[in-house]
Design an enzyme around this catalytic site. Structure first.
Site, PDB file in Angstrom:
ATOM      1  N   CYS A  70      49.537  80.611   0.645  1.00 44.05           N
ATOM      2  CA  CYS A  70      49.870  81.637   1.632  1.00 44.05           C
ATOM      3  C   CYS A  70      49.138  82.919   1.230  1.00 44.05           C
ATOM      4  CB  CYS A  70      51.376  81.864   1.674  1.00 44.05           C
ATOM      5  SG  CYS A  70      51.840  83.054   2.933  1.00 44.05           S
TER       6      CYS A  70
ATOM      7  N   CYS B 145      47.023  86.292   8.857  1.00 41.56           N
ATOM      8  CA  CYS B 145      47.123  84.980   8.215  1.00 41.56           C
ATOM      9  C   CYS B 145      45.946  84.730   7.252  1.00 41.56           C
ATOM     10  CB  CYS B 145      47.204  83.850   9.240  1.00 41.56           C
ATOM     11  SG  CYS B 145      47.729  82.294   8.475  1.00 41.56           S
TER      12      CYS B 145
END
Ligand code: PYC
Length: 316
Positions: free
Chosen positions: A88, A239
């Site tokens: 992530c 993201c």
């Protein structure tokens, strides 16, 4: 009463909840084995930490662990409202900012072990954090899927630490409700969810994130995106892993040179600056570098009261 010590932060609007202590004891060994232990035996901790009533669909959890790889100083396992994710980008930036907030780390480099490989982070004096992500690549270009209620949609399948289906400018035709703008979040969520189901059914079962791109409204960014996460929440940040997947596609198409900067804007207008270097040109593998900033929003001790019928969170 059991307690879990956490630090909450946000990176470009996307929250990360870092578990400092009180989380599940997953033992030793490679992180890819430890995440399986988490999933099999301790999934109730995941739900207690990120799901309502203590959390929300948007929060990404980050369990701080001992590294397994000898060249790493810390390890992390990321999770969300429905399960576990490999890497992530926004979460790693949140992790570094949280460790700096605790004065556990100083300015400079730190290598982090994850279930999908090691990543290298750098904390700069101005608070900017750079992350050299795991090797990223495009698996398939110009994949066309038939999406019920939508029609044919063409995109690329790429890896950036998670699997993505990347689509460019669906609103270019006559569908203004699919323009990448904050007022269209509901329509974009419905659209990307349908695309994900079609992509999964038509040959790519592992794809769990869908990303749509268009030109950015301002000339100071290269692109704006909308990213649907596996649990149907949209990413408030641009993201990190999705932008890594995008870079792999840009590199493969020779649309961005190694070292050149790409400014990726999110649906809420927050930004990452990214670049890449080739790792293996023949295999199409790049190392993306994501730069962003995170801010601490709280330090807390989650209370797990055995008398609370929702002690382990509301599970979907
Ligand atoms: O920044 O890589 C990322 C990410 C994945 C899911 C939410 N954010």
């Amino acid at each position: 009463m059991q307690t879990i010590e956490v630090i909450d932060s946000h990176t470009c609007g996307e929250p990360t909840r870092l578990v400092i202590s009180g989380g599940p004891d997953l033992g030793d060994g490679p992180l890819e084995a430890r995440v399986e232990r988490f999933r099999e035996h301790f999934d109730h901790y995941r739900s207690a930490i990120v799901n309502e009533p203590r959390g929300s669909d948007t929060i990404v959890g980050a369990l701080l662990c001992k590294a397994h790889r000898a060249d790493c100083q810390a390890g992390v396992i990321f999770f969300n409202n429905v399960g576990y994710i490999g890497m992530c980008g926004h979460g790693t930036i949140g992790l570094i900012a949280s460790l700096a907030h605790r004065r556990d780390i100083e300015r400079g480099d730190i290598r982090i072990d994850t279930p999908v490989g090691a990543v290298q982070a750098r904390l700069h004096a101005d608070g900017q954090i750079e992350v050299d992500n795991v090797p990223s690549f495009r698996r398939a270009a110009h994949v066309t899927v038939t999406v019920p209620g939508v029609g044919e949609v063409t995109g690329d399948v790429a890896w950036g630490g998670n699997w993505f289906f990347l689509v460019t400018d669906l609103a270019a035709g006559d569908r203004p409700e699919w323009r990448i703008a904050a007022q269209n979040i509901e329509a974009l969520t419905d659209l990307t969810w349908r695309i994900r189901q079609a992509v999964n059914a038509q040959g790519f079962p592992k794809v769990d994130h869908v990303e749509i791109f268009s030109a950015a409204p301002s000339a100071t960014a290269n692109s704006r995106n909308f990213v649907l996460c596996p649990g149907k929440a949209y990413d408030r940040s641009p993201c990190g892993t999705g932008t890594s997947a995008k870079l792999a596609c840009l590199a493969a198409d020779e649309k961005l040179a190694p070292g050149d900067s790409w400014i990726q804007e999110s649906i809420i207008g927050s930004r990452f600056a990214v670049r890449y270097r080739w790792l293996d040109r023949d295999k199409g593998e790049i190392v993306p570098t994501i730069t962003g900033t995170a801010y601490i929003t709280s330090e807390a001790h989650l209370q797990l009261d055995p008398d609370d019928p929702l002690c382990w969170g509301i599970r979907a």
